[in-house]
Design an enzyme around this catalytic site. Structure first.
Site, PDB file in Angstrom:
ATOM      1  N   ASP A   1     -11.274  42.394  13.905  1.00  0.00           N
ATOM      2  CA  ASP A   1     -10.771  41.033  13.929  1.00  0.00           C
ATOM      3  C   ASP A   1      -9.441  40.979  13.176  1.00  0.00           C
ATOM      4  O   ASP A   1      -9.321  41.523  12.082  1.00  0.00           O
ATOM      5  CB  ASP A   1     -11.812  40.109  13.270  1.00  0.00           C
ATOM      6  CG  ASP A   1     -11.507  38.651  13.497  1.00  0.00           C
ATOM      7  OD1 ASP A   1     -11.980  38.103  14.507  1.00  0.00           O
ATOM      8  OD2 ASP A   1     -10.784  38.063  12.673  1.00  0.00           O
ATOM      9  N   ILE A   2      -8.457  40.343  13.794  1.00  0.00           N
ATOM     10  CA  ILE A   2      -7.148  40.236  13.145  1.00  0.00           C
ATOM     11  C   ILE A   2      -7.259  39.250  11.987  1.00  0.00           C
ATOM     12  O   ILE A   2      -7.761  38.142  12.155  1.00  0.00           O
ATOM     13  CB  ILE A   2      -6.072  39.768  14.156  1.00  0.00           C
ATOM     14  CG1 ILE A   2      -5.979  40.766  15.321  1.00  0.00           C
ATOM     15  CG2 ILE A   2      -4.717  39.614  13.461  1.00  0.00           C
ATOM     16  CD1 ILE A   2      -5.006  40.354  16.414  1.00  0.00           C
TER      17      ILE A   2
ATOM     18  N   ASN B   1      -0.489  31.928  14.226  1.00  0.00           N
ATOM     19  CA  ASN B   1      -0.273  30.923  15.259  1.00  0.00           C
ATOM     20  C   ASN B   1       0.405  29.683  14.686  1.00  0.00           C
ATOM     21  O   ASN B   1       1.351  29.147  15.270  1.00  0.00           O
ATOM     22  CB  ASN B   1      -1.619  30.510  15.875  1.00  0.00           C
ATOM     23  CG  ASN B   1      -1.963  31.358  17.089  1.00  0.00           C
ATOM     24  OD1 ASN B   1      -1.070  31.858  17.768  1.00  0.00           O
ATOM     25  ND2 ASN B   1      -3.246  31.513  17.363  1.00  0.00           N
TER      26      ASN B   1
ATOM     27  N   ASP C   1       0.330  35.448  20.782  1.00  0.00           N
ATOM     28  CA  ASP C   1       0.058  36.292  21.951  1.00  0.00           C
ATOM     29  C   ASP C   1       0.705  37.667  21.803  1.00  0.00           C
ATOM     30  O   ASP C   1       0.119  38.690  22.175  1.00  0.00           O
ATOM     31  CB  ASP C   1       0.581  35.614  23.221  1.00  0.00           C
ATOM     32  CG  ASP C   1      -0.326  34.471  23.658  1.00  0.00           C
ATOM     33  OD1 ASP C   1      -1.403  34.312  23.030  1.00  0.00           O
ATOM     34  OD2 ASP C   1       0.033  33.755  24.611  1.00  0.00           O
TER      35      ASP C   1
ATOM     36  N   GLU D   1      -9.222  36.502  18.720  1.00  0.00           N
ATOM     37  CA  GLU D   1      -8.502  37.599  18.067  1.00  0.00           C
ATOM     38  C   GLU D   1      -9.450  38.731  17.693  1.00  0.00           C
ATOM     39  O   GLU D   1      -9.182  39.514  16.806  1.00  0.00           O
ATOM     40  CB  GLU D   1      -7.745  37.082  16.831  1.00  0.00           C
ATOM     41  CG  GLU D   1      -8.626  36.654  15.665  1.00  0.00           C
ATOM     42  CD  GLU D   1      -9.040  35.192  15.700  1.00  0.00           C
ATOM     43  OE1 GLU D   1      -9.081  34.603  16.811  1.00  0.00           O
ATOM     44  OE2 GLU D   1      -9.332  34.638  14.626  1.00  0.00           O
TER      45      GLU D   1
END
Lengths: 265, 276
Positions: free
Chosen positions: A92-93, A100, A109, A135
């Protein structure tokens, strides 16, 4: 079941192919029938293209969740049969929402695409990399011995952390990922849900422990070593075994009950 | 009741751990099949009934039920109908010979042998619904270390591990105990040796298992195996099984019957408070 009659001719005019063609064209594929291509071959090509599309995440080009789940199901079968070591990683980022918020969704993106392509380059061709959702990514590593699992995950974490991702002219950003992993229980027919749940629990721990780190579930030690067996039987009175055989005759008391045998075989 | 259904993701390492064990639920399990698990479950249930307990035996071997064969009961309504919503829980419970109640899985349960979240929740719901009505719920689980077995065992406050003195059975029992210790942090496992050929052999076997565990399985808290008793090789067992009769009903005074009564007595002392 031999089919002796000629197969029915396919007339492409009878089929509604516009949507399928549009989908393939959108994915930059040749969607028109080529000169000399038979209707059957053309249809096969369209179907193959659609199948491929249905398994792909459009943004990152990785496998999508559907693809991931089907590979995971198949892995469970092979683990149950062969006892092969298969590692599932969920990645997971970290702080993706703030990327964002700060840089806009386009930048978000671009980060997803950059991380996706990095992940795809970090693993072997036999591994499956998929976008699990938002993500979050998943990697299935077949034939991955417990000794190597952590090294692989660590390499992935470091490589992602070293990325410098261009999101606007003269603006690059860096990001980190948290990784949770679990091995499929060997020789056991588990379920995809449980396996994901276990890896997810580890991911949750990596996150709550400060992110940018790896947590792997300790694989279960299911096998009994020769040393253990030696100790288990070494001191047992062998007369016990002999007496058992003598007392039970050729068949143990339950053996004649077919139902019990069938059920417990 | 609610905390039973919500796994708390704190303790150790698997998703199966966080389930809170229920009181009065005993799992009868084994490392290897064919060691007499179902035979022990049914007859132990009858022995507990004789001691004044209200007992239910649940066929927790979802995929491969054989409690029906042992008890010679083939009901129309089974656990499967409860799972599919076709029947209420109380409709599926039936009286078994021996005075206990039984909840049979039914052949349709094979499709539930893959443990999804829904199956787990349904199972939890059923067991939570049963527990208040009985002094003891015995879970007759499958053998070995599949997810369904481990899940069923995780619901129990006590584990009765049935093994025969054969090396294969002991090895598998040992492997299963290791998993129970690792995954569920079990600290006590109760051992019943079935088809024992010589008095006292169960004690020696349990001692041996304990020694290997102490040496090879490292845990924060030590694991303790408790030998509950031996069931001797007895022709009456075979007779009862072949006739599909409950041994505790037909020949309770035979050596195996006396042994099972003895185990029920040991359970009463250590595990199950006497019903009021």
């Amino acid at each position: 079941m031999a089919n002796l009659t000629a197969p029915p001719r396919i007339d492409l005019q009878d089929l509604q192919l516009d949507d399928a063609r549009a989908l393939l064209k959108h994915d930059a594929r040749n969607s028109e029938q080529e000169a000399g291509e038979s209707p059957t071959d053309y249809l096969q090509r369209v179907i193959d293209g659609l199948c491929e599309l249905s398994l792909k995440d459009p943004l990152t080009g990785l496998g999508n969740r559907r693809h991931f789940c089907s590979v995971l199901e198949r892995s469970i079968e092979s683990v149950a049969r062969s006892g092969e070591s298969v590692l599932l990683l969920l990645l997971d980022i970290d702080h993706f929402k703030s990327i964002n918020d700060k840089h806009g969704h386009m930048a978000g993106d671009q980060v997803l695409q950059a991380v996706a392509s990095c992940l795809a380059h970090c693993v072997r061709p036999m591994d499956t990399v998929a976008r699990y959702g938002g993500e979050e990514f998943a990697i299935i590593l077949p034939n991955c011995r417990p000794l190597f699992g952590r090294a692989v995950a660590e390499r992935i974490r470091q490589t992602v952390a070293s990325l410098s991702i261009p999101v606007a002219p003269l603006q690059n950003i860096q990001t980190t990922i948290s990784i949770g992993g679990a091995y499929a229980p060997e020789w056991v027919r588990s379920t995809a849900d449980l396996w994901i749940e276990r890896a997810d629990l580890q991911l949750y721990r990596a996150k709550s422990n400060g992110r940018d780190q790896i947590r792997l579930e300790q694989p279960q030690e299911l096998s009994v070593s020769a040393e253990e067996k030696g100790l288990l039987f070494g001191n047992l009175d062998m007369n016990e075994m002999v007496a058992l055989e003598a007392a039970s005759g050729d068949t143990p008391p339950n053996a004649a009950d077919k139902a019990t045998n069938r059920v417990n075989a | 009741m609610n905390d039973l259904l919500t796994p708390t993701a704190d303790s150790q390492d698997t998703a199966k751990v966080p389930l809170k064990p229920l009181g009065k639920v005993l799992a009868v399990t084994s490392g290897k099949g064919g060691v007499g698990k179902t035979f022990v479950s049914a007859n132990l249930a009858a022995a507990l009934v004789k001691r004044g307990y209200k007992v239910l035996v649940l066929d927790a071997d979802l995929g491969l039920a054989n409690l029906d064969v042992v008890l010679n009961l083939y009901p129309k309504i089974t656990l499967h109908d409860v799972f599919t919503g076709k029947a209420k829980l109380e409709e599926a419970i039936l009286p078994a010979p021996g005075g206990f109640s039984v909840l049979l899985a039914g052949s349709g349960m094979v499709e539930y042998s893959r443990l999804t979240t829904e199956v787990r929740n349904e199972f939890l719901r059923i067991i939570s619904g049963l527990v208040p009505h009985y002094d003891v719920v015995l879970l007759d689980t499958g053998a070995g270390i599949s997810d369904v077995v481990l899940f069923a065992v995780s619901l129990a406050s006590e584990v009765l591990m049935v093994a025969t003195p054969e090396p294969t059975s002991l090895t598998d029992a040992y492997a299963t105990i290791k998993v129970l210790v690792g995954q569920q942090q079990r600290q006590t496992v109760r051992v019943i040796i079935n088809q024992s050929a010589r008095p006292g052999s169960g004690q020696a076997i349990t001692h041996q298992l304990q020694q290997v565990l102490d040496r090879f399985v490292v845990t924060e808290r030590p694991i303790r195996l408790i030998h509950m008793g031996d069931i001797p090789v007895d022709p009456e067992v075979r007779q009862a099984v072949m006739r599909r009769q409950l041994m505790m009903q037909t020949t309770p005074g035979c050596p195996a019957g006396l042994a099972i009564s003895h185990i029920a007595g040991a359970l009463e002392k250590s595990v199950i408070p006497k019903p009021t």
